[in-house]
Design an enzyme around this catalytic site. Structure first.
Site, PDB file in Angstrom:
ATOM      1  N   ASN A 180      -6.546   7.779   3.876  1.00  0.00           N
ATOM      2  CA  ASN A 180      -8.058   8.115   3.593  1.00  0.00           C
ATOM      3  C   ASN A 180      -8.123   9.752   3.630  1.00  0.00           C
ATOM      4  O   ASN A 180      -9.120  10.232   3.255  1.00  0.00           O
ATOM      5  CB  ASN A 180      -8.645   7.509   4.770  1.00  0.00           C
TER       6      ASN A 180
ATOM      7  N   ASN B 167      -9.297   4.125  -1.230  1.00  0.00           N
ATOM      8  CA  ASN B 167      -9.359   5.485  -0.486  1.00  0.00           C
ATOM      9  C   ASN B 167      -8.558   6.643  -0.536  1.00  0.00           C
ATOM     10  O   ASN B 167      -9.100   7.855  -0.310  1.00  0.00           O
ATOM     11  CB  ASN B 167      -9.566   4.893   0.911  1.00  0.00           C
TER      12      ASN B 167
ATOM     13  N   ASP C 217      -1.038   2.342  -5.452  1.00  0.00           N
ATOM     14  CA  ASP C 217      -0.952   1.016  -5.643  1.00  0.00           C
ATOM     15  C   ASP C 217      -2.268   0.496  -6.322  1.00  0.00           C
ATOM     16  O   ASP C 217      -3.249   1.184  -6.113  1.00  0.00           O
ATOM     17  CB  ASP C 217      -0.851   0.315  -4.439  1.00  0.00           C
TER      18      ASP C 217
ATOM     19  N   HIS D 190       0.734  -1.045   0.097  1.00  0.00           N
ATOM     20  CA  HIS D 190      -0.096   0.144  -0.007  1.00  0.00           C
ATOM     21  C   HIS D 190       0.822   1.503   0.023  1.00  0.00           C
ATOM     22  O   HIS D 190       0.180   2.274  -0.295  1.00  0.00           O
ATOM     23  CB  HIS D 190      -0.902  -0.068   1.159  1.00  0.00           C
TER      24      HIS D 190
END
Length: 186
Positions: A66, A112, A91, A20
């Protein structure tokens, strides 16, 4: 001409070298190649890099994934950079490991970080470089996979694609998004 390069990831050592955080890793690779260093600033670790008459503000948001839009908007506004001169490094589960896809705009595809950038900027019209992390995980284990570390067997492909990602950033800035898409979307 100024560019904003936004590497997406999460701060904290527990997220270092995870799938991530590939956006942070590409940002690091770009900055190191061009002799820059990161410093903590408003909403992000920031590096200013000059190369071939271009100025790159490279950020790694400290807002967590986020809320990445907060950092992206702040630095776009602060440096008076147009969204089309911003490249978000992200990613992508839907792409095979090491595959790169440059896009001028598009959906957040459930990511997100992209979702928040689009919410804050009120548009999906900004370039992004999607880095394929693959989807080799059992059903129900997506979060563990995305937040997991790379396997040693994946590292050669990851390192190669990170270097190509740096080339893609440079091509985006010097030859434009269209040419970069032609060269790197294979």
């Amino acid at each position: 001409m100024k560019f904003l390069i936004v590497g997406l990831g999460n701060i904290g050592t527990e997220y270092d070298a995870t799938r991530h955080n590939i956006g942070f890793d590409i940002a690091d690779t770009f900055v190191i190649k061009h002799g820059g260093i990161f410093a903590l600033d408003r909403h992000a670790f920031v590096s200013e890099v000059k190369w071939k008459g271009k100025i790159f503000f490279v950020i790694k948001p400290t807002t967590y994934m986020n809320l990445s839009g907060k950092a992206a908007k702040y630095w776009l506004d602060k440096e008076k950079i147009l969204p089309e001169n911003m490249l978000v490094l992200v990613d992508d589960l839907a792409l095979p490991l090491g595959t790169l896809r440059l896009r001028a705009s598009g959906s957040d595809a459930g990511h997100n970080g992209l979702k928040n950038i689009q919410l804050v900027l009120m548009t999906d019209k900004y370039p992004r470089l999607r880095f394929g992390i693959g989807n080799d995980f059992p059903k129900g284990m997506q979060v563990d996979f995305v937040l997991g570390k790379w396997k040693p067997s994946e590292m050669p492909a990851v390192k190669d694609a990170m270097l190509k990602s740096v080339d893609a950033i440079e091509c985006f800035a010097t030859q434009g998004l269209g040419k970069a898409m032609t060269f790197f979307n294979k």
